[in-house]
Design a protein around this motif. Structure first.
Motif, PDB file in Angstrom:
ATOM      1  N   TRP A  19       0.963  -1.220   0.123  1.00  0.00           N
ATOM      2  CA  TRP A  19      -0.004   0.059   0.061  1.00  0.00           C
ATOM      3  C   TRP A  19       0.897   1.292  -0.065  1.00  0.00           C
ATOM      4  N   ILE A  20       0.451   2.288  -0.912  1.00  0.00           N
ATOM      5  CA  ILE A  20       1.358   3.293  -1.143  1.00  0.00           C
ATOM      6  C   ILE A  20       0.763   4.468  -0.676  1.00  0.00           C
ATOM      7  N   VAL A  21       1.491   5.476  -0.193  1.00  0.00           N
ATOM      8  CA  VAL A  21       0.968   6.757   0.045  1.00  0.00           C
ATOM      9  C   VAL A  21       1.873   7.866  -0.763  1.00  0.00           C
ATOM     10  N   HIS A  22       1.423   8.597  -1.387  1.00  0.00           N
ATOM     11  CA  HIS A  22       1.803   9.636  -2.226  1.00  0.00           C
ATOM     12  C   HIS A  22       2.189  10.938  -1.840  1.00  0.00           C
ATOM     13  N   GLY A  46      -0.469  -5.591  -8.146  1.00  0.00           N
ATOM     14  CA  GLY A  46      -0.694  -5.620  -6.369  1.00  0.00           C
ATOM     15  C   GLY A  46      -0.303  -4.373  -5.947  1.00  0.00           C
ATOM     16  N   TYR A  47      -0.296  -3.162  -6.526  1.00  0.00           N
ATOM     17  CA  TYR A  47      -0.059  -2.035  -5.948  1.00  0.00           C
ATOM     18  C   TYR A  47      -1.598  -1.285  -5.545  1.00  0.00           C
ATOM     19  N   LEU A  48      -1.389  -0.428  -4.458  1.00  0.00           N
ATOM     20  CA  LEU A  48      -2.756  -0.001  -4.091  1.00  0.00           C
ATOM     21  C   LEU A  48      -2.285   1.419  -3.347  1.00  0.00           C
ATOM     22  N   ALA A  56      -0.276   2.715   5.311  1.00  0.00           N
ATOM     23  CA  ALA A  56       0.597   2.679   4.053  1.00  0.00           C
ATOM     24  C   ALA A  56       1.962   1.867   4.337  1.00  0.00           C
ATOM     25  N   ASP A  57       2.541   0.948   3.344  1.00  0.00           N
ATOM     26  CA  ASP A  57       3.820   0.403   3.667  1.00  0.00           C
ATOM     27  C   ASP A  57       4.943   1.312   3.059  1.00  0.00           C
ATOM     28  N   VAL A  58       4.536   1.833   1.882  1.00  0.00           N
ATOM     29  CA  VAL A  58       5.589   2.681   1.234  1.00  0.00           C
ATOM     30  C   VAL A  58       5.183   3.911   0.916  1.00  0.00           C
TER      31      VAL A  58
END
Length: 159
Positions: A19-22, A46-48, A56-58
């Motif tokens: 899970w990604i925070v931008h 698989g990116y969300l 978030a993970d990333v």
């Protein structure tokens, strides 16, 4: 030995759907939109994207980081749960890019918040962004600690 297998399973599962925070402060986010679009469709990998850093993970750092925006970036990073990974996208996120001679731009962001993966370019192509994410997935699957948990000046900075 069995506990190691359980931890390996968790790393494997975490690597399959990061899970990604931008954190956008520049034009590289347009290329990220292209990577999300129908031609490259990063959701099949698989990116969300998530709107909050608390799940978030990333964290994606795309664009230049100024002295004014640095406290907001570090606050966003601190809200993420462990393990948390950093991906720097574009020349601006690494060293200020074409604006590195400005007094308000952070010159070497990776000294403050070390990136696990750097995607080069100004702006980088969507294929490069997906390749960087795949590299990050492999790092997560192997269970490697994030670069920012190993060091960086972000721990000493107070705002």
């Amino acid at each position: 030995i069995e506990m190691l297998k359980v931890l390996d399973f968790f790393n494997y599962a975490r690597s399959k759907s990061p899970w990604i925070v931008h954190f956008c402060s520049g034009c590289c986010s347009l290329e990220m939109l292209a990577a999300m679009g129908p031609r490259y469709d990063w959701e099949r990998y698989g990116y969300l994207m998530t709107p909050t850093p608390r799940q978030a993970d990333v964290i994606f750092i795309s664009g230049l980081v100024s002295k004014k925006i640095l406290p907001a970036l570090l606050r966003t990073y601190e809200q993420m749960p462990e393990p948390r990974y950093v991906m720097a996208i574009g020349a601006c996120a690494y060293d200020g890019g074409p604006y590195n001679d400005s007094a308000s731009v952070i010159k070497n962001m990776t000294e403050i918040l070390p990136a696990d993966v750097f995607v080069a370019g100004c702006p980088p192509r969507p294929e490069a962004i997906i390749a960087g994410l795949e590299e990050l997935k492999e790092k997560i699957k192997r269970g490697e600690p994030s670069a920012s948990s190993q060091g960086g000046l972000w721990k000493q900075m107070k705002f």
